[in-house]
Design an enzyme around this catalytic site. Sequence first.
Site, PDB file in Angstrom:
ATOM      1  N   LYS A 279      24.268  -7.856  31.709  1.00 52.86           N
ATOM      2  CA  LYS A 279      23.218  -8.430  31.303  1.00 52.86           C
ATOM      3  C   LYS A 279      22.959 -10.034  31.769  1.00 52.86           C
ATOM      4  O   LYS A 279      24.074 -10.407  31.031  1.00 52.86           O
ATOM      5  CB  LYS A 279      22.669  -8.028  29.986  1.00 52.86           C
ATOM      6  CG  LYS A 279      22.362  -6.276  29.729  1.00 52.86           C
ATOM      7  CD  LYS A 279      21.776  -6.224  28.748  1.00 52.86           C
ATOM      8  CE  LYS A 279      21.111  -4.629  28.573  1.00 52.86           C
ATOM      9  NZ  LYS A 279      20.766  -4.542  27.330  1.00 52.86           N
ATOM     10  N   GLU A 364      14.496   9.597  20.270  1.00 54.03           N
ATOM     11  CA  GLU A 364      13.636   9.683  19.478  1.00 54.03           C
ATOM     12  C   GLU A 364      13.487  11.169  18.830  1.00 54.03           C
ATOM     13  O   GLU A 364      13.236  11.255  17.488  1.00 54.03           O
ATOM     14  CB  GLU A 364      12.151   9.543  20.232  1.00 54.03           C
ATOM     15  CG  GLU A 364      12.061   8.236  20.545  1.00 54.03           C
ATOM     16  CD  GLU A 364      12.568   7.741  21.798  1.00 54.03           C
ATOM     17  OE1 GLU A 364      12.316   6.735  22.662  1.00 54.03           O
ATOM     18  OE2 GLU A 364      13.188   8.754  22.800  1.00 54.03           O
ATOM     19  N   ARG A 392       7.516  11.405  22.450  1.00 52.17           N
ATOM     20  CA  ARG A 392       8.586  11.947  22.964  1.00 52.17           C
ATOM     21  C   ARG A 392       8.964  13.036  21.964  1.00 52.17           C
ATOM     22  O   ARG A 392      10.103  13.934  22.184  1.00 52.17           O
ATOM     23  CB  ARG A 392       9.678  10.819  23.322  1.00 52.17           C
ATOM     24  CG  ARG A 392       9.114  10.176  24.675  1.00 52.17           C
ATOM     25  CD  ARG A 392       9.669   8.501  24.606  1.00 52.17           C
ATOM     26  NE  ARG A 392      11.177   8.720  24.868  1.00 52.17           N
ATOM     27  CZ  ARG A 392      11.904   8.781  26.153  1.00 52.17           C
ATOM     28  NH1 ARG A 392      10.948   8.832  27.157  1.00 52.17           N
ATOM     29  NH2 ARG A 392      13.010   8.812  25.989  1.00 52.17           N
TER      30      ARG A 392
END
Length: 631
Positions: A279, A364, A392
């Site tokens: 990243k 989730e 979700r």
Amino acid sequence: MYPLLDTVSSPADLRRLDRTQLQQLAVELRGFLLDAVAKTGGHLSSNLGTVELTVALHYVFDTPDDRLIWDVGHQTYAHKILTGRREGMARLRQRGGISGFPRRSESEYDTFGTAHSSTSISAALGMAVAARNQGSKRHSIAVIGDGAMSAGMAFEALNNAGVTENIRLLVILNDNDMSISPAVGGLNRYLARLLSGRFYAAAKHAGKQVLKAFPPVFELARKFEEHAKGMVVPGTLFEEFGFNYIGPIDGHDLESLIPTLQNIKQLDGPQFLHVVTKKGQGYKLAEADPVLYHGPGKFDPSVGVKKAAAGKPSYTQIFGDWLCDMAALDARLVGITPAMREGSGLVRFEQEYPDRYFDVGIAEQHAVTFAAGLACDGMKPVVAIYSTFLQRAYDQLIHDVALQNLPVVFALDRGGLVGADGATHHGAFDLSFLRCIPNMTVMAPADEDECRQMLYAAFQQNGPSAVRYPRGAGPGVAIEQQMTALPVGKGVVRRESAAPTGRRIAVLAFGSMVSPALAAAEALDLTVANMRFVKPLDVDLVRRLAATHDALVTVEENALEGGAGSACLEALAAEGFERPLLQIGLPDQFVDHGDPAVLLRECGLDAEGIGSAIRRRFPELVREARVKSVA
């Protein structure tokens, strides 16, 4: 500044370049991306990390005929630049500009919309089967990263794909936090080329055919291959799913990426390529702090992101402070987040209560049922989750929490319109999908202090509860450190109209809409009630306002269908009241991205929009009320 990039307006242009030019193209692409995001704000760290991978994929595969799906979708800026949207980067995530995520309606190169995560393998498998059944030789490629592989749906798709025959499917794991693999080097580059080569694939197939005549030997050879391969690469798990695992390889090394992808392109069946990226690659400040540069606002690249000056606390900060204060008072409290520590305000909580902090990854469904299990055995779980992310886990919310009436608190962040992330992230439906669930208590604070006190009230409940608050800061109300549980199911009148009986309008406002409703009420002399609770609704207050006013108005930053206004209509019908009622809320459409204030104005949810809607619906009442008020 970008002489080579200037010649590329489509992947077809990219594929006409000499392979030796691609490294320079990647350098220019990364520089342009950094400059563009610094001007508009947006997701940066993850996009800097996918530059070489993007170049390699569009160079090797025949996009858009070959289907390319990015997951999660916020790592697609380089992809957008190379697919004809370079000029559009100047209005990235702005009203009328291009989205920060893939959108099928935006470009033929965006083959699937992926703003959240973990859907790419399922979608790519669907496309691969469609190609097979249509007699097409096109490839389907899913690039999954930024933690998206931690969700169960990704493994459900792998399980299905591994036994699906005659497909051209490539899953690329963009491992950008080093959480799965060790450092890569020359040996892994060599292995990747070897394992992706047609000679290896042909030899492996031939060996299987010969050894199948001797089942014990075949089984021994299979196990030996698995264990030998597992000693140098972490691919045994994916091999068990039925994929041919290749990697890990350096995702910034075009001399490794391109030949490996070219080899894979010649193979049939499900392939799994593991690439390791960094990243913030190429921008030292982002490499050093990828979290800070994950989604920055506008900044000067030569200086870096500056810390914002202290201002009004955001609702997220208020929640984070409350969580720590509440944890100090009750050892049963545990905090749960599905990979949103920073976004949901749990950084301080993790530091102060590491043994009671649980980041479950992008999972989730697991987060909600995990909370249910904790609650079963005497703990008091608080699930910090965005409104759209709770969607979700709806089945788990109903069956594992509400059906068993377990005391789980849902701190529901990003309720309403969130701005630049757009339709995929707007919390437009939570009031509707929560209030229809038995045993649920649903609250919507009007200001900062009310948010803190509602969280405390939710924590005192013996059943499931949700406190739904918007993104950003509130109206600026002072916060009382002393926590007092608000009476459940009771609203308060914030303003009384001075108009005579029979010419009065009452506004029943929920959560973030209380402030603009009060502003509209000053101009039109309206009564305004802060309803506080969507469920249980304050039916006594609704009844009283209906009895003393000639018309009612409900205002909510939620879909009108099944929302808080619908709850008021149902209450009036049950009580036998026949009063005209105007519902104001989000339209029955997906609202696009843009500045939150602009979006609220366009949806008629600012003070002017609320006042205009009331004037249009009740022109006689408003005129009489204003005349009387002026007199």
